[in-house]
Design an enzyme around this catalytic site. Sequence first.
Site, PDB file in Angstrom:
ATOM      1  N   ASP A  10       5.116  -8.748   0.703  1.00  0.00           N
ATOM      2  CA  ASP A  10       5.352  -8.134   2.013  1.00  0.00           C
ATOM      3  C   ASP A  10       5.954  -9.121   3.003  1.00  0.00           C
ATOM      4  OD1 ASP A  10       4.708  -5.586   1.448  1.00  0.00           O
ATOM      5  OD2 ASP A  10       2.743  -5.587   2.413  1.00  0.00           O
ATOM      6  N   ASP A  50       3.609   2.756  -4.148  1.00  0.00           N
ATOM      7  CA  ASP A  50       2.781   1.690  -3.582  1.00  0.00           C
ATOM      8  C   ASP A  50       1.327   1.836  -4.026  1.00  0.00           C
ATOM      9  OD1 ASP A  50       2.187  -0.511  -2.011  1.00  0.00           O
ATOM     10  OD2 ASP A  50       3.218   0.267  -0.237  1.00  0.00           O
TER      11      ASP A  50
HETATM   12  C1  GLA Z   1       2.656  -1.897   1.858  1.00  0.00           C
HETATM   13  C2  GLA Z   1       3.998  -2.242   1.272  1.00  0.00           C
HETATM   14  C3  GLA Z   1       5.037  -2.310   2.359  1.00  0.00           C
HETATM   15  C4  GLA Z   1       5.095  -0.978   3.076  1.00  0.00           C
HETATM   16  C5  GLA Z   1       3.721  -0.587   3.585  1.00  0.00           C
HETATM   17  C6  GLA Z   1       3.720   0.831   4.105  1.00  0.00           C
HETATM   18  O1  GLA Z   1       2.175  -2.919   2.676  1.00  0.00           O
HETATM   19  O2  GLA Z   1       3.918  -3.429   0.535  1.00  0.00           O
HETATM   20  O3  GLA Z   1       6.298  -2.656   1.834  1.00  0.00           O
HETATM   21  O4  GLA Z   1       5.586  -0.001   2.191  1.00  0.00           O
HETATM   22  O5  GLA Z   1       2.747  -0.678   2.573  1.00  0.00           O
HETATM   23  O6  GLA Z   1       2.471   1.218   4.542  1.00  0.00           O
END
Ligand code: GLA
Length: 700
Positions: free
Chosen positions: A502, A438
């Site tokens: 997300d 990420d």
């Molecule tokens: C980001 C990612 C999510 C999740 C969160 C965890 O927002 O896009 O899918 O992994 O971080 O903190």
Amino acid sequence: MPELHRITAGGVALVVDTSGDDPVVVHWGADPGAVEIDPALLLPAVARSMFDEPVRPSLLPQLARGWRGRPAVRGSRSGRDFSPRFALTGSDGDAATLTLRLADPEAGLEVEVRLALAPSGLLLVDSAVRNTGDAPYSLEQADVVLPVPAHATESLDTTGRWIREKHPQRRPIQQGTWVRSGRHGRTGHDATAVIAAGTAGFGSRHGEVWALHLGWSGDHESYVERTAGGDTVLGVGELLKPGEVVLEPGGEYRAPTVYAAWSDAGLDGVSARFHDWLRARPSHPTSPRPVVLNTWEAVYFDHDLDTLKELADTAAAVGVERFVLDDGWFKGRRHDRAGLGDWLVDETVWPGGLTPLIEHVRDRGMQFGLWVEPEMINEDSDLAREHPDWISKPGDRMPIDWRHQQVVDLANPEAWQHILEALDAILSENAIDYLKWDQNRDQLELGHDGVASTREQTLAVYRLFDELRRRHPRVEIESCSSGGARVDLGILARTDRIWTSDTNDALERQTIQRWTELLVPPELVGAHVGPTESHSTGRVHDLGFRAITAMFGHFGIEWDIRQATDDDRDRLAAAIRVYKAQRDLIATGRMVRMDHPDPAVQVTGVVAPDGSRALFSIAALATSANEVPLPVRFGGLDPDRAYRVELALPLGPNAVNERTGVAWTDASPLLSGRLLGVLGLPMPILNPEQALLVTLTADA
Ligand code: GLA
């Protein structure tokens, strides 16, 4: 070397006039065959009040050749050498590639441009700028610019934000410059998939379209420009900050690869060029894309071994093949204010380490995946306390926080090595098949030793991926960036999947995935069935709509399915069986996005390359203006074959009720590809945010 050099592949040709010392792309598009014409016959007129020689956009549009649009190469030596006059010094190539070398010895600059047409017809452009002078040269920008014909009259790009990436925007092309700039220090939620120009009204399956994409995960610009002279060009390039690239004598800047697609079959044709090229890479994942369960929207930071074991049991029972433990497992990470940088398992939450969970997952036949965010650091972390100087800053001052986090200065070799070894240790000490990597913040002021370092940081991140992959070649990596903020062919060169957004709201996903897949083939596009009530929008969607939407991607689940009803779990298992039966088709077929006349309905399909089968979804995105749905046509089928048309989802007796239904959903008729493409079929009445999944199987 002929004076008009034509390279060709996949039905596309690029013709470059090398008759003078100023190479000019005179054509990019349909293959015109051998170009037996005197290049002088292609020169435009000269107006009365204008430069006294014809002006065309050079391969490197430049002031010295009379180009009044954006020059491709900009920079100076403290103000001097601001206007190079590049002249051709050499070239070589073959049927599909052409390398051109240009120089201005007085300005002390050389440029090399390599144009290569891949078998898919995708054009790859790699260029480099060299300082041959004896003083440093500050480079401001080095773009790749390609001309498009005047009959390209509309532009298209995509924009977005967190939980709403990749929405299209169209405009008429008028005189002036439409520039999309990304200064996020990452690709960005609003980054365009491509910058495209096309013929009036071009659509998914009709019209001529030209499109450029920059394979780069740092700052960038994409533009379409029409000059008063009448020329139209598309351009892309890395966006450099002041002083970011200073070439010492002998120094070289290598621009990110630019990808250019032309199609006479609308945007689906553009996608086909990108998808074919990506799929032909030796590194492209070819194993069946495993059904994923990601723990994020199921448990968030609330990690508890027994709960996660139970979730893994439930996942295995519905057919999940890869279980991914998301954020929250490492030292101090009980919430998003602390822990980033400390890549050690949190012993308070995981007293036995991750092994008990990993073994539990693997005993149930699933792969194990783990979330990391290696480029980031919380000020509340041991790493920040020990190495406050490892935080990337514009000078002495900290950049604004974003999600309470800062960025590790990976241009610092010690910091880079530390992060590499930490990741290496996690992968070496645990049986991990998959990393969700990420990157969760915009980073506008990246600096190393007080100098802008977005480029250095981006290259260092790439090196981190590359070295980790070298050490752990069997581990697949997903590129996530607060959802879809790092979707580009630079990151995809070193990853196996992208996290698209997300939002798991299926209605939002219908648009986001459609436009992400303009560039990225569906098997790389993470698509999860989220909770019944979406965590990002509060919308409530039936499982059928959620599962059919996730089907056109790399299918997964992000939902606490322990809490689901038995009926929902059974339906989910059934949808997973459908996905498993169709995933080879999804990973190899041609994307078909119908230009359906009803804007409330979205028709998405995948047709096998040999025409033997197809999968289509018909999704109602809103209420329709029509009482009765318009017929849906199925494009891309073999007109001379007969297809068995069957409803694959939703399953169950009330899926399509009698009153709103149509005959074919029960009859599963055998119909010709021609008829299905021309007449189509009537549709049952769908409520908004409902969908149907249809399989079409050619008669043996
Ligand atoms: C980001 C990612 C999510 C999740 C969160 C965890 O927002 O896009 O899918 O992994 O971080 O903190």
